[in-house]
Write a protein that holds these residues in place. Structure first.
Motif, short mmCIF file in Angstrom:
data_model
loop_
_atom_site.label_atom_id
_atom_site.label_comp_id
_atom_site.label_asym_id
_atom_site.label_seq_id
_atom_site.Cartn_x
_atom_site.Cartn_y
_atom_site.Cartn_z
N ALA A 159 40.90 87.30 -86.75
CA ALA A 159 42.34 87.06 -86.65
C ALA A 159 43.03 87.27 -87.99
CB ALA A 159 42.60 85.65 -86.13
N VAL A 160 42.42 86.77 -89.05
CA VAL A 160 42.98 86.95 -90.40
C VAL A 160 43.01 88.43 -90.75
CG1 VAL A 160 42.55 86.54 -92.86
CG2 VAL A 160 42.39 84.65 -91.21
N SER A 161 41.94 89.14 -90.44
CA SER A 161 41.89 90.58 -90.73
C SER A 161 42.98 91.32 -89.97
CB SER A 161 40.53 91.15 -90.36
OG SER A 161 39.53 90.62 -91.20
N THR A 169 51.97 89.08 -95.45
CA THR A 169 51.82 88.58 -96.83
C THR A 169 52.04 87.07 -96.81
OG1 THR A 169 54.14 88.99 -97.30
CG2 THR A 169 52.58 90.71 -97.94
N PRO A 170 51.26 86.37 -97.60
CA PRO A 170 51.43 84.90 -97.65
C PRO A 170 52.82 84.56 -98.18
CG PRO A 170 49.38 85.58 -98.72
CD PRO A 170 50.15 86.83 -98.41
N PRO A 171 53.36 83.45 -97.72
CA PRO A 171 54.69 83.04 -98.23
C PRO A 171 54.69 82.91 -99.75
CG PRO A 171 53.98 81.64 -96.40
CD PRO A 171 52.83 82.52 -96.75
N GLY A 172 55.75 83.41 -100.39
CA GLY A 172 55.86 83.33 -101.84
C GLY A 172 55.07 84.38 -102.58
N SER A 173 54.54 85.38 -101.87
CA SER A 173 53.73 86.41 -102.52
C SER A 173 54.21 87.77 -102.07
CB SER A 173 52.27 86.24 -102.16
OG SER A 173 51.50 87.31 -102.66
N THR A 174 54.02 88.74 -102.93
CA THR A 174 54.36 90.12 -102.55
C THR A 174 53.11 90.92 -102.22
OG1 THR A 174 54.26 90.78 -104.87
CG2 THR A 174 56.43 90.16 -103.98
N LEU A 175 51.95 90.28 -102.41
CA LEU A 175 50.68 90.95 -102.14
C LEU A 175 50.04 90.36 -100.88
CD1 LEU A 175 49.20 90.89 -105.74
CD2 LEU A 175 50.31 92.81 -104.59
#
Length: 176
Positions: A159-161, A169-175
């Protein structure tokens, strides 16, 4: 082995008095006769019973109840459990045949049939340590929990993949 000619047999009075009855028998009636004889043996093993029942079901179209009659089994579940023994690996079936493990041990091992490598590992431990059915049950329960946990972990990773593949992208991240 002594091979006797027809002339020798004709002169032997024991052969002249030996009663012989010939008759026609269908495959099904031969099966019934053989099973009736075999089911009365004290040394018939669960694998032989299962093979005979499966043959009657597949070859003659018997219901589970019909196939079980010669063996004195009443319920469909008892027959199904017996026939399921034939899904075990050959090594486990052989252990049942030789009496190394009981039918009850074998039915416990069937709970691991979807994980054949684990089944064989647990069987080897059971065989080497002469486990009781209760000890085997504990091991099978442990292995089932391990298998379940591993499947859940694999599902989570999948599911994560999938999320990452869609560009999440995780909240607060651009990666990702």
């Amino acid at each position: 082995m002594v091979v006797r000619s027809a002339a020798d047999i004709a002169q032997d009075s024991d052969y002249a008095r030996m009663p012989v009855m010939l008759g026609y028998a269908s495959d099904e009636s031969m099966w019934r006769h053989a099973i009736t004889e075999n089911s009365q043996r004290s040394d018939i093993n669960p694998i032989e019973e299962a093979q005979a029942m499966r043959q009657a079901i597949e070859r003659f179209g018997y219901t589970y109840q019909q196939a079980a009659q010669p063996f004195g089994l009443k319920s469909k579940g008892a027959v199904a459990n017996k026939v399921r023994l034939l899904r075990l690996p050959a090594a486990v079936q052989q252990a049942v045949i030789t009496g190394l493990i009981s039918e009850r041990h074998a039915r416990e091992l069937l709970r691991l049939e979807d994980a054949p490598e684990t089944l064989l590992e647990v069987f080897e431990s059971c065989r080497m340590k002469s486990w009781t059915v209760a000890q085997l049950t504990n091991s099978v329960n442990f292995q089932e929990n391990e298998i379940k946990a591993k499947k859940e972990q694999e599902a989570t990773l999948a599911a994560v993949s999938a999320f990452l593949a869609k560009g999440w992208t995780p909240p607060g991240s651009t990666l990702p």
